[in-house]
Design a protein around this motif. Structure first.
Motif, PDB file in Angstrom:
ATOM      1  N   THR A 138      -2.713 -25.445  59.051  1.00 27.94           N
ATOM      2  CA  THR A 138      -1.854 -26.426  59.455  1.00 27.94           C
ATOM      3  C   THR A 138      -2.054 -26.680  60.831  1.00 27.94           C
ATOM      4  O   THR A 138      -2.074 -26.086  61.668  1.00 27.94           O
TER       5      THR A 138
ATOM      6  N   ILE B 197      -0.794 -29.127  64.169  1.00 26.96           N
ATOM      7  CA  ILE B 197       0.663 -29.750  64.922  1.00 26.96           C
ATOM      8  C   ILE B 197       0.032 -30.469  66.131  1.00 26.96           C
ATOM      9  O   ILE B 197      -0.226 -29.484  67.193  1.00 26.96           O
TER      10      ILE B 197
ATOM     11  N   ASN C  92       1.463 -32.564  69.131  1.00 30.80           N
ATOM     12  CA  ASN C  92       2.942 -33.178  69.814  1.00 30.80           C
ATOM     13  C   ASN C  92       2.518 -33.590  71.378  1.00 30.80           C
ATOM     14  O   ASN C  92       2.299 -32.916  72.250  1.00 30.80           O
TER      15      ASN C  92
ATOM     16  N   GLY D 236       7.327 -25.564  63.675  1.00 30.62           N
ATOM     17  CA  GLY D 236       6.982 -25.355  62.276  1.00 30.62           C
ATOM     18  C   GLY D 236       6.892 -24.114  61.742  1.00 30.62           C
ATOM     19  O   GLY D 236       6.481 -23.179  62.257  1.00 30.62           O
TER      20      GLY D 236
ATOM     21  N   LEU E 163      -1.046 -28.695  56.289  1.00 30.35           N
ATOM     22  CA  LEU E 163      -0.554 -30.065  56.736  1.00 30.35           C
ATOM     23  C   LEU E 163      -1.078 -30.228  57.993  1.00 30.35           C
ATOM     24  O   LEU E 163      -1.532 -29.563  58.723  1.00 30.35           O
TER      25      LEU E 163
ATOM     26  N   VAL F 257       0.580 -32.355  61.103  1.00 31.40           N
ATOM     27  CA  VAL F 257       1.824 -33.149  61.652  1.00 31.40           C
ATOM     28  C   VAL F 257       1.454 -33.651  63.239  1.00 31.40           C
ATOM     29  O   VAL F 257       0.878 -32.944  63.861  1.00 31.40           O
TER      30      VAL F 257
ATOM     31  N   VAL G 254       2.700 -36.301  66.210  1.00 31.05           N
ATOM     32  CA  VAL G 254       3.986 -36.709  66.873  1.00 31.05           C
ATOM     33  C   VAL G 254       3.474 -37.439  68.085  1.00 31.05           C
ATOM     34  O   VAL G 254       3.105 -36.913  69.089  1.00 31.05           O
TER      35      VAL G 254
ATOM     36  N   ILE H  62       5.891 -40.685  63.821  1.00 30.09           N
ATOM     37  CA  ILE H  62       5.543 -39.135  63.419  1.00 30.09           C
ATOM     38  C   ILE H  62       4.783 -39.384  61.981  1.00 30.09           C
ATOM     39  O   ILE H  62       5.058 -40.059  61.172  1.00 30.09           O
TER      40      ILE H  62
ATOM     41  N   VAL I 298       3.728 -36.815  58.643  1.00 27.21           N
ATOM     42  CA  VAL I 298       3.688 -35.273  58.176  1.00 27.21           C
ATOM     43  C   VAL I 298       3.010 -35.655  56.960  1.00 27.21           C
ATOM     44  O   VAL I 298       3.447 -36.453  55.961  1.00 27.21           O
ATOM     45  N   SER I 299       1.750 -35.050  56.782  1.00 29.75           N
ATOM     46  CA  SER I 299       0.864 -35.253  55.537  1.00 29.75           C
ATOM     47  C   SER I 299      -0.017 -33.927  55.047  1.00 29.75           C
ATOM     48  O   SER I 299      -0.157 -33.216  56.040  1.00 29.75           O
TER      49      SER I 299
END
Length: 445
Positions: A280, A282, A284, A292, A298, A300, A302, A307, A309-310
């Motif tokens: 995963t 992320i 941001n 998280g 995933l 994520v 942002v 945003i 999320v997939s």
């Protein structure tokens, strides 16, 4: 040899970080090997510099992305700007007309490539070999094909006539199904990485055949007469003599979140804490904490634009879901720094309040301009600058508040990195009503 680097894109496949202005090639998520992050275009130009090819590289782009290129590559970048946003065929024709207007020899080799290619340095070592082959054949097109790692429908395929290092081309297949891709690979097919090379006159001949001018200053006024299509369809697939050079090294298109995250050295970026999660990533870009927990496979992402999320597997379809999205981009690279919308509000009277955080780099300056329909307030947070309003200059420091009425010309010159908050009051916040005023500072706002 001259290089034409294509820099465009609608900015949808890496949403929300990418947009029409901040397309994928400008997103800084790749490790530069020195502890900082770099973008795809910065990485490519670093490699071109290592090969001493950067001075002969010309970037084809649209007006929206010009500032981002200047900010990341520098003011010495050779930039060719399209009059309107079209496809690779008209863009390459425009680039050829520019080189012709610069009196480049018609027999000079021109190599066209995307500006966001993700390759190792060995890839660029093939360029002299391609140039020699171009010079040895007057009317041939030369491509670089990549040995496939697996069958995929994401790329186009080139089927050579032979298994030799350089071969004539038997056929092209644009993004086939996986089953067809398997069959093509069995026939020795290569991935099409979008690189073309030929003599300049071959491109100019395409313009002449269409009764279009071969000089940039003339072609810009008739640019929309060029078919809005790809160079592959318009030229390559109809060429009588096409050769492909086989490359068996690393090559990847980082055009979707699942492929981009494969090249990120860290699983998080920004204010992120990730726990008990596998495969995963992320990202941001907001000044807010993001946690998280228990996530698997995933992505994520942002920022101020939205945003995402997939699952990683589903990210190649992201562009389809955003086909009707026309949101105004919140983040912009500017030649003087960065601008980001941090708040927007529609007021009771129908007007708009827009708050931006702006970074103006040391030594850079805004153009001398005014707004026709917008009142502005600057609040200085960091750094010192010379502010000029209606011809009167004064020094500004942190905590200063500067009010600028609509119709009044103004500018700012940063002595050191300046951070300021700009609040604007207008009736249409998406309309650029900035009007330049004649000044020695001949730069765009």
């Amino acid at each position: 040899m001259k290089l034409l680097l294509l820099s465009g894109g609608s900015g949808k496949r890496l949403w929300p970080l990418s947009n029409d202005i901040n397309s994928k090639q400008f997103i800084r998520l790749l490790d530069d090997g020195k502890g900082s992050k770099q973008s795809m275009i910065e990485r490519v130009f670093s490699q071109l510099s290592d090969m001493q090819l950067d001075r002969d590289a010309f970037i084809l782009t649209n007006a929206l992305q010009r500032d981002a290129i200047v900010y990341q590559i520098g003011t010495d970048a050779n930039i060719i700007t399209e009059p309107s946003r079209r496809d690779t065929f008209p863009a390459i024709m425009l680039g050829a007309s520019y080189l012709n207007e610069q009196r480049v020899d018609p027999d000079e080799t021109v190599l066209v490539m995307p500006v966001d290619a993700y390759v190792d340095l060995r890839f660029f070592e093939y360029f002299p070999q391609v140039e020699q082959a171009v010079q040895a054949s007057d009317d041939a097109l030369h491509l670089i094909g990549v040995t496939p790692l697996h069958p995929t429908s994401k790329y186009g395929y080139i089927v050579p006539n032979e298994t030799a290092q350089v071969s004539s081309v038997r056929l092209f297949q644009e993004k086939p199904s996986v089953n067809v891709a398997e069959q093509l690979i069995e026939q020795g097919a290569l991935w099409n990485c979008g690189i073309f090379a030929c003599k300049l006159h071959l491109l100019l001949d395409e313009l002449t055949e269409r009764n279009l001018p071969t000089f940039y200053s003339d072609l810009t006024s008739r640019y929309d007469e060029l078919a809005k299509t790809s160079f592959d369809y318009a030229v390559v697939e109809h060429a009588k003599s096409v050769f492909v050079h086989r490359y068996d090294g690393d090559w990847k298109d980082l055009g979707t979140w699942n492929t981009l995250t494969e090249e990120m050295t860290a699983t998080t970026h920004g204010q992120v804490d990730l726990f008990q999660s596998t495969n995963t990533h992320i990202i941001n870009e907001l000044n807010l904490p993001l946690i998280g927990i228990g996530l698997e496979d995933l992505v994520v992402a942002v920022n101020a634009d939205g945003i995402l999320v997939s699952t990683k597997e589903a990210t190649p379809q992201l562009k389809d879901y955003l086909a009707s999205s026309d949101d105004y981009p919140k983040f912009k690279w500017k030649r003087w720094g960065q601008s980001e919308v941090i708040h927007h509000e529609t007021l009771a009277d129908g007007n708009h309040s827009v708050t931006r955080r702006m970074l103006v780099q040391a030594g850079k300056e805004l153009s001398y301009h005014y707004h026709e329909e917008t009142d502005t307030i600057w609040t200085m947070l960091q750094g010192t600058a010379t502010v000029t309003i209606d011809g009167q200059s004064f020094e500004s420091k942190p905590t200063d508040v500067i009010s600028i009425q609509r119709g009044v010309a103004h500018t700012l010159t940063a002595h050191e990195d300046v951070v300021l908050i700009e609040v604007q009051y207008s009736n249409d916040w998406t309309l650029d009503d900035a009007c330049p005023v004649p000044s020695p500072l001949d730069k765009q706002y």
